[in-house]
Design a protein around this motif. Sequence first.
Motif, PDB file in Angstrom:
ATOM      1  N   ASN A  96       0.852  -1.182   0.000  1.00 56.84           N
ATOM      2  CA  ASN A  96       0.000   0.000   0.000  1.00 56.84           C
ATOM      3  C   ASN A  96       0.890   1.233   0.000  1.00 56.84           C
ATOM      4  OD1 ASN A  96      -2.437  -1.510   0.199  1.00 56.84           O
ATOM      5  ND2 ASN A  96      -2.005  -1.820   2.374  1.00 56.84           N
ATOM      6  N   ILE A  97       0.644   2.116  -0.951  1.00 57.53           N
ATOM      7  CA  ILE A  97       1.459   3.323  -1.075  1.00 57.53           C
ATOM      8  C   ILE A  97       0.612   4.530  -0.688  1.00 57.53           C
ATOM      9  CG2 ILE A  97       3.011   4.609  -2.598  1.00 57.53           C
ATOM     10  CD1 ILE A  97       3.628   1.634  -2.693  1.00 57.53           C
ATOM     11  N   VAL A  98       1.163   5.383   0.151  1.00 59.38           N
ATOM     12  CA  VAL A  98       0.508   6.651   0.473  1.00 59.38           C
ATOM     13  C   VAL A  98       1.515   7.763   0.197  1.00 59.38           C
ATOM     14  CG1 VAL A  98      -0.683   8.033   2.215  1.00 59.38           C
ATOM     15  CG2 VAL A  98      -0.821   5.528   2.315  1.00 59.38           C
ATOM     16  N   VAL A  99       1.162   8.665  -0.715  1.00 61.16           N
ATOM     17  CA  VAL A  99       2.016   9.823  -0.992  1.00 61.16           C
ATOM     18  C   VAL A  99       1.394  11.008  -0.267  1.00 61.16           C
ATOM     19  CG1 VAL A  99       2.958  11.324  -2.779  1.00 61.16           C
ATOM     20  CG2 VAL A  99       2.690   8.859  -3.227  1.00 61.16           C
ATOM     21  N   LYS A 100       2.151  11.567   0.694  1.00 59.26           N
ATOM     22  CA  LYS A 100       1.643  12.673   1.511  1.00 59.26           C
ATOM     23  C   LYS A 100       2.232  13.980   1.004  1.00 59.26           C
ATOM     24  CE  LYS A 100       1.203   9.644   5.461  1.00 59.26           C
ATOM     25  NZ  LYS A 100       1.592   9.292   6.837  1.00 59.26           N
ATOM     26  N   ILE A 101       1.353  14.893   0.627  1.00 58.98           N
ATOM     27  CA  ILE A 101       1.781  16.161   0.039  1.00 58.98           C
ATOM     28  C   ILE A 101       1.349  17.313   0.935  1.00 58.98           C
ATOM     29  CG2 ILE A 101       1.507  17.706  -1.955  1.00 58.98           C
ATOM     30  CD1 ILE A 101       0.808  15.058  -3.553  1.00 58.98           C
ATOM     31  N   THR A 102       2.295  18.179   1.285  1.00 59.87           N
ATOM     32  CA  THR A 102       1.983  19.348   2.095  1.00 59.87           C
ATOM     33  C   THR A 102       2.585  20.578   1.424  1.00 59.87           C
ATOM     34  OG1 THR A 102       2.173  17.960   4.068  1.00 59.87           O
ATOM     35  CG2 THR A 102       2.083  20.333   4.418  1.00 59.87           C
ATOM     36  N   ALA A 103       1.776  21.618   1.230  1.00 56.48           N
ATOM     37  CA  ALA A 103       2.270  22.864   0.646  1.00 56.48           C
ATOM     38  C   ALA A 103       1.292  23.982   0.961  1.00 56.48           C
ATOM     39  CB  ALA A 103       2.432  22.731  -0.862  1.00 56.48           C
ATOM     40  N   GLY A 104       1.828  25.144   1.249  1.00 57.07           N
ATOM     41  CA  GLY A 104       0.986  26.322   1.500  1.00 57.07           C
ATOM     42  C   GLY A 104      -0.060  26.099   2.568  1.00 57.07           C
ATOM     43  N   GLY A 105       0.299  25.353   3.610  1.00 55.67           N
ATOM     44  CA  GLY A 105      -0.615  25.125   4.722  1.00 55.67           C
ATOM     45  C   GLY A 105      -1.698  24.097   4.429  1.00 55.67           C
ATOM     46  N   LYS A 106      -1.640  23.501   3.232  1.00 59.03           N
ATOM     47  CA  LYS A 106      -2.627  22.467   2.906  1.00 59.03           C
ATOM     48  C   LYS A 106      -1.930  21.122   2.758  1.00 59.03           C
ATOM     49  CE  LYS A 106      -5.565  25.694   0.469  1.00 59.03           C
ATOM     50  NZ  LYS A 106      -5.748  26.353  -0.828  1.00 59.03           N
ATOM     51  N   SER A 107      -2.690  20.073   2.988  1.00 60.77           N
ATOM     52  CA  SER A 107      -2.084  18.761   2.787  1.00 60.77           C
ATOM     53  C   SER A 107      -3.105  17.776   2.251  1.00 60.77           C
ATOM     54  CB  SER A 107      -1.469  18.248   4.093  1.00 60.77           C
ATOM     55  OG  SER A 107      -2.481  18.055   5.037  1.00 60.77           O
ATOM     56  N   GLY A 108      -2.612  16.773   1.594  1.00 64.08           N
ATOM     57  CA  GLY A 108      -3.491  15.758   1.041  1.00 64.08           C
ATOM     58  C   GLY A 108      -2.720  14.471   0.832  1.00 64.08           C
ATOM     59  N   ASN A 109      -3.452  13.374   0.858  1.00 59.67           N
ATOM     60  CA  ASN A 109      -2.842  12.060   0.637  1.00 59.67           C
ATOM     61  C   ASN A 109      -3.366  11.436  -0.641  1.00 59.67           C
ATOM     62  OD1 ASN A 109      -1.627  12.353   3.091  1.00 59.67           O
ATOM     63  ND2 ASN A 109      -2.853  10.834   4.159  1.00 59.67           N
ATOM     64  N   LEU A 110      -2.472  10.756  -1.322  1.00 62.05           N
ATOM     65  CA  LEU A 110      -2.857   9.998  -2.516  1.00 62.05           C
ATOM     66  C   LEU A 110      -2.522   8.545  -2.198  1.00 62.05           C
ATOM     67  CD1 LEU A 110      -1.791  10.893  -6.143  1.00 62.05           C
ATOM     68  CD2 LEU A 110      -1.549   8.605  -5.260  1.00 62.05           C
ATOM     69  N   LYS A 111      -3.524   7.679  -2.298  1.00 61.99           N
ATOM     70  CA  LYS A 111      -3.311   6.275  -1.929  1.00 61.99           C
ATOM     71  C   LYS A 111      -3.528   5.356  -3.116  1.00 61.99           C
ATOM     72  CE  LYS A 111      -5.072   7.157   2.690  1.00 61.99           C
ATOM     73  NZ  LYS A 111      -6.009   6.799   3.744  1.00 61.99           N
ATOM     74  N   PHE A 112      -2.686   4.366  -3.235  1.00 56.50           N
ATOM     75  CA  PHE A 112      -2.918   3.321  -4.240  1.00 56.50           C
ATOM     76  C   PHE A 112      -2.191   2.055  -3.798  1.00 56.50           C
ATOM     77  CE2 PHE A 112       1.178   3.486  -6.584  1.00 56.50           C
ATOM     78  CZ  PHE A 112       1.694   4.704  -6.151  1.00 56.50           C
ATOM     79  N   ALA A 113      -2.532   0.958  -4.447  1.00 51.36           N
ATOM     80  CA  ALA A 113      -1.946  -0.324  -4.086  1.00 51.36           C
ATOM     81  C   ALA A 113      -1.218  -0.898  -5.295  1.00 51.36           C
ATOM     82  CB  ALA A 113      -3.029  -1.276  -3.620  1.00 51.36           C
ATOM     83  N   ILE A 114      -0.109  -1.562  -5.040  1.00 46.88           N
ATOM     84  CA  ILE A 114       0.626  -2.215  -6.124  1.00 46.88           C
ATOM     85  C   ILE A 114       0.879  -3.678  -5.769  1.00 46.88           C
ATOM     86  CG2 ILE A 114       1.791  -0.113  -6.937  1.00 46.88           C
ATOM     87  CD1 ILE A 114       4.254  -1.073  -5.337  1.00 46.88           C
ATOM     88  N   ASP A 115       1.246  -4.438  -6.779  1.00 47.29           N
ATOM     89  CA  ASP A 115       1.593  -5.833  -6.557  1.00 47.29           C
ATOM     90  C   ASP A 115       3.012  -6.002  -7.101  1.00 47.29           C
ATOM     91  OD1 ASP A 115       1.430  -8.479  -5.906  1.00 47.29           O
ATOM     92  OD2 ASP A 115       0.146  -9.048  -7.587  1.00 47.29           O
ATOM     93  N   ALA A 116       3.989  -6.027  -6.204  1.00 48.46           N
ATOM     94  CA  ALA A 116       5.389  -6.081  -6.636  1.00 48.46           C
ATOM     95  C   ALA A 116       5.770  -7.482  -7.104  1.00 48.46           C
ATOM     96  CB  ALA A 116       6.290  -5.658  -5.472  1.00 48.46           C
TER      97      ALA A 116
END
Length: 129
Positions: free
Chosen positions: A108-128
């Motif tokens: 499970n991958i979660v990319v956490k982005i924070t900028a200008g006082g805002k933040s958001g997560n992008l989630k996806f799943a992979i099969d390595a």
Amino acid sequence: MKKALTAVLVVLLSAGVALAKDYEVKKKAGEFDAVVTIDKNPPVTGDNNVTVQVKDASGKVVKDAKVVVDYSMPAMPGMAPMNYKTDAVAKGDVYKAVMNLSMAGPWNIVVKITAGGKSGNLKFAIDAK
Ligand SMILES: [Cu+2]
């Protein structure tokens, strides 16, 4: 002669790039629009190069974000859950990180982005593989 050889090489290299398509995920991360690419498709055990592009709600590229890539494998028989985290480093218009997957299977991958006082997560799943 040399020129002709260079032309052939350029054609071969472009063909190679076109065939090896990156793994790509385009999603919203809070108010941001993000594109995450992985240079291995499917992702593999070992090092995978991750590139993240972040745009704000108006479509402008965000260059001063903090981007963290969190990757984890849920518990499986004989294996405790694994959790890793790496900071993506800004390079030009994008952010780059190396994700080392220690095992084949679901991540499970979660990319956490924070900028200008805002933040958001992008989630996806992979099969390595
Ligand atoms: Cu496992």
